[in-house]
Enzyme design. Structure first.
Site, PDB file in Angstrom:
ATOM      1  N   ASN A 110       2.883   2.738   2.592  1.00 20.34           N
ATOM      2  CA  ASN A 110       1.458   2.870   2.904  1.00 20.34           C
ATOM      3  C   ASN A 110       0.959   1.625   3.610  1.00 20.34           C
ATOM      4  O   ASN A 110       1.404   0.519   3.356  1.00 20.34           O
ATOM      5  CB  ASN A 110       0.646   3.168   1.630  1.00 20.34           C
ATOM      6  N   PHE A 114      -6.894  -1.017   2.036  1.00 21.58           N
ATOM      7  CA  PHE A 114      -8.071  -1.070   1.146  1.00 21.58           C
ATOM      8  C   PHE A 114      -9.190  -0.136   1.614  1.00 21.58           C
ATOM      9  O   PHE A 114     -10.361  -0.533   1.700  1.00 21.58           O
ATOM     10  CB  PHE A 114      -8.618  -2.494   1.029  1.00 21.58           C
ATOM     11  N   SER A 173      -1.619  -7.375  -1.475  1.00 20.28           N
ATOM     12  CA  SER A 173      -1.465  -6.227  -0.580  1.00 20.28           C
ATOM     13  C   SER A 173      -0.935  -6.722   0.763  1.00 20.28           C
ATOM     14  O   SER A 173      -1.452  -7.698   1.314  1.00 20.28           O
ATOM     15  CB  SER A 173      -2.794  -5.517  -0.354  1.00 20.28           C
ATOM     16  N   ASN A 175      -1.362  -5.205   3.483  1.00 21.11           N
ATOM     17  CA  ASN A 175      -2.112  -4.527   4.543  1.00 21.11           C
ATOM     18  C   ASN A 175      -3.462  -5.156   4.869  1.00 21.11           C
ATOM     19  O   ASN A 175      -4.260  -4.571   5.593  1.00 21.11           O
ATOM     20  CB  ASN A 175      -2.287  -3.053   4.168  1.00 21.11           C
ATOM     21  N   THR A 176      -3.756  -6.323   4.319  1.00 20.38           N
ATOM     22  CA  THR A 176      -4.965  -7.067   4.683  1.00 20.38           C
ATOM     23  C   THR A 176      -4.502  -8.416   5.206  1.00 20.38           C
ATOM     24  O   THR A 176      -3.928  -9.209   4.451  1.00 20.38           O
ATOM     25  CB  THR A 176      -5.904  -7.232   3.460  1.00 20.38           C
ATOM     26  N   LYS A 213      -2.252 -10.049  -9.480  1.00 20.08           N
ATOM     27  CA  LYS A 213      -1.182  -9.136  -9.042  1.00 20.08           C
ATOM     28  C   LYS A 213      -0.460  -9.753  -7.857  1.00 20.08           C
ATOM     29  O   LYS A 213      -1.089 -10.089  -6.846  1.00 20.08           O
ATOM     30  CB  LYS A 213      -1.761  -7.777  -8.665  1.00 20.08           C
ATOM     31  N   ASN A 242       3.339  -5.794  -6.431  1.00 17.31           N
ATOM     32  CA  ASN A 242       2.785  -4.903  -5.417  1.00 17.31           C
ATOM     33  C   ASN A 242       3.936  -4.310  -4.575  1.00 17.31           C
ATOM     34  O   ASN A 242       5.106  -4.534  -4.884  1.00 17.31           O
ATOM     35  CB  ASN A 242       1.790  -5.686  -4.547  1.00 17.31           C
TER      36      ASN A 242
HETATM   37  C1  LIG Z   1      -0.537   4.927  -1.649  1.00 14.33           C
HETATM   38  C2  LIG Z   1      -0.561   3.640  -2.396  1.00 14.33           C
HETATM   39  C3  LIG Z   1      -1.731   2.896  -2.456  1.00 14.33           C
HETATM   40  C4  LIG Z   1      -1.761   1.686  -3.155  1.00 14.33           C
HETATM   41  N1  LIG Z   1      -2.926   0.989  -3.217  1.00 14.33           N
HETATM   42  C5  LIG Z   1      -2.977  -0.140  -3.962  1.00 14.33           C
HETATM   43  C6  LIG Z   1      -4.187  -0.860  -4.095  1.00 14.33           C
HETATM   44  O1  LIG Z   1      -5.236  -0.460  -3.595  1.00 14.33           O
HETATM   45  N2  LIG Z   1      -4.165  -2.011  -4.823  1.00 14.33           N
HETATM   46  C7  LIG Z   1      -3.031  -2.476  -5.430  1.00 14.33           C
HETATM   47  O2  LIG Z   1      -3.075  -3.510  -6.083  1.00 14.33           O
HETATM   48  N3  LIG Z   1      -1.873  -1.805  -5.327  1.00 14.33           N
HETATM   49  C8  LIG Z   1      -1.826  -0.657  -4.615  1.00 14.33           C
HETATM   50  N4  LIG Z   1      -0.650   0.023  -4.530  1.00 14.33           N
HETATM   51  C9  LIG Z   1       0.563  -0.532  -5.171  1.00 14.33           C
HETATM   52  C10 LIG Z   1       0.816   0.076  -6.550  1.00 14.33           C
HETATM   53  O3  LIG Z   1      -0.237  -0.224  -7.443  1.00 14.33           O
HETATM   54  C11 LIG Z   1       2.134  -0.468  -7.132  1.00 14.33           C
HETATM   55  O4  LIG Z   1       2.025  -1.862  -7.293  1.00 14.33           O
HETATM   56  C12 LIG Z   1       3.327  -0.157  -6.236  1.00 14.33           C
HETATM   57  O5  LIG Z   1       3.189   1.098  -5.605  1.00 14.33           O
HETATM   58  C13 LIG Z   1       4.654  -0.165  -7.012  1.00 14.33           C
HETATM   59  O6  LIG Z   1       4.670   0.828  -7.999  1.00 14.33           O
HETATM   60  P1  LIG Z   1       5.372   2.272  -7.792  1.00 14.33           P
HETATM   61  O7  LIG Z   1       6.737   1.998  -7.222  1.00 14.33           O
HETATM   62  O8  LIG Z   1       5.413   2.897  -9.149  1.00 14.33           O
HETATM   63  O9  LIG Z   1       4.507   3.023  -6.859  1.00 14.33           O
HETATM   64  C14 LIG Z   1      -0.595   1.230  -3.821  1.00 14.33           C
HETATM   65  C15 LIG Z   1       0.569   1.986  -3.765  1.00 14.33           C
HETATM   66  C16 LIG Z   1       0.600   3.174  -3.073  1.00 14.33           C
HETATM   67  C17 LIG Z   1       1.875   3.963  -3.045  1.00 14.33           C
END
Ligand SMILES: Cc1cc2nc3c(=O)[nH]c(=O)nc-3n(C[C@H](O)[C@H](O)[C@H](O)COP(=O)(O)O)c2cc1C
Length: 356
Positions: A110, A114, A173, A175-176, A213, A242
């Site tokens: 992704n 934000f 993140s 992406n910022t 985080k 993350n």
């Molecule tokens: C579509 C998507 C959006 C995410 N948005 C955020 C976010 O807004 N803030 C954040 O701290 N992590 C975000 N994450 C990261 C997740 O919270 C997590 O740290 C990461 O996906 C690893 O866990 P997973 O493998 O179980 O998905 C996002 C992940 C995905 C897949």
């Protein structure tokens, strides 16, 4: 899960990923949630930061960015739900497409950037659910155009401090632009000090724990600095990790080269290694939440044994459906019983001995 619900999940997988996500949130808001009636095994309970978590499996940030469905997600059996990331002002995020399914790899990429409705909208929803059972955290970020990152996080803490059960400073993140530079020690010391002061101002009687985080893509020096900053500032916890900007060579999906953060199965090993390292570097003194690639009870158990007091997941939910939460809890309880461990707290860090 009933058959109709399972059918709905199958249909969701046929939609483009962001459309499927929106449809899920809409369905959840409409109350289409099979109730998960099985009580949590007592061995899965854990006390932390003055809260009693009924089980250690949380919903990771990013699924419910705007706090639209925390109670629906709690009904699936999550022990806690993290809303956000929320930024002070609403922002649209990056142009679409910006979310990709790497089905062959059980992963997602992704670069949402934000997208969210801003603090006021999220705050109003948390005010509306105040007093309800179930632990809900708030993950805070900065606006893309903002030139004063600390001021944005301070605004988040002031807005959410008296409403969220825990606060997360998201400096990881991918992406910022520039966000991850806040993980350097001098920045962290200034940021955490400012946020602790803001938190006390927002909720003097009962300040929520403040967590950081972090990214999985850190140099050895950065990892050491974060651990030092956490210990020096008395940070309440860390969420590890993350998404990653790395692209492991084993990825098979045609989307593997898309820009953004990779989550899911390929993130499991690197995020668990970082978790174990942070557990050692902070000498077990800073509670850790392990996240990255959890898709089974065995995965959750490995994170806990590597040093996590709680865990979270997101990506596996997309591939497995919400019945996964119940399966993970059952398997986790079985692993504890097999190993003669009375409760989750006793398993934390067993595989990462501090004397090593
Ligand atoms: C579509 C998507 C959006 C995410 N948005 C955020 C976010 O807004 N803030 C954040 O701290 N992590 C975000 N994450 C990261 C997740 O919270 C997590 O740290 C990461 O996906 C690893 O866990 P997973 O493998 O179980 O998905 C996002 C992940 C995905 C897949």
């Amino acid at each position: 899960m009933n058959a109709l619900f399972e059918l709905g999940l199958l249909l969701l997988r046929l939609l483009p990923p962001e459309t499927a996500h929106r449809a899920s949130i809409t369905a959840l808001r409409a109350g289409i949630v099979p109730h998960e009636a099985e009580p949590d095994p007592p061995s899965l309970g854990i006390a932390l930061w003055g809260w009693q978590f009924p089980n250690p499996i949380g919903l990771a940030a990013g699924f419910d960015k705007n706090a639209e469905v925390p109670d629906a997600m709690l009904r699936f059996g999550f022990g806690f739900v993290e809303t956000g990331t929320v930024t002070p002002r609403p922002q649209p995020g990056n142009p679409r497409p910006r979310l990709f399914r790497l089905a062959e790899d059980r992963a997602l990429i992704n670069r949402l950037g934000f997208n969210n409705q801003g603090l006021d909208a999220v705050r109003a929803r948390l005010v509306a659910r105040r007093g309800r059972a179930g632990l809900v955290g708030a993950n805070l970020g900065k606006n893309k155009e903002s030139t004063d990152a600390i001021a944005d996080y301070v605004a988040g803490v002031k807005s959410m401090g008296a409403l969220a059960d825990y606060l997360v400073v998201n400096v990881s993140s991918p992406n910022t632009p520039g966000l991850r530079d806040l993980q350097r020690k001098p920045s962290l010391l200034g940021l955490i000090a400012a946020l602790r002061a803001a938190r006390t101002a927002a909720a003097a009687a009962d300040p929520p724990p403040l967590l950081l985080k972090i990214a999985p893509d850190l140099s050895e020096r950065e990892r050491a600095e974060i651990a030092e900053a956490a210990l020096e500032t008395g940070l309440d916890g860390m969420i590890i990790s993350n998404t990653t900007v790395a692209r492991p060579t084993e990825l098979r999906s045609p989307h593997a080269r898309q820009a953004g953060g990779l989550s899911g199965k390929p993130l499991f090993a690197p995020s668990t290694a970082l978790l174990a390292e942070m557990w050692r570097l902070t000498r077990g003194q800073v509670p850790l939440i392990g996240v990255g690639g959890i898709a089974s009870g065995a995965d959750a158990y490995a994170k806990i044994r590597a040093g996590a007091s709680l865990v979270q997941l997101y990506t596996a939910l997309i591939y497995e459906g919400p019945g996964l939460v119940l399966r993970i809890k059952r398997d986790l309880a079985a692993f504890l019983a097999r190993d003669g461990i009375a409760s989750i707290g006793d398993a934390v860090g067993l595989d990462a001995p501090l004397s090593a």
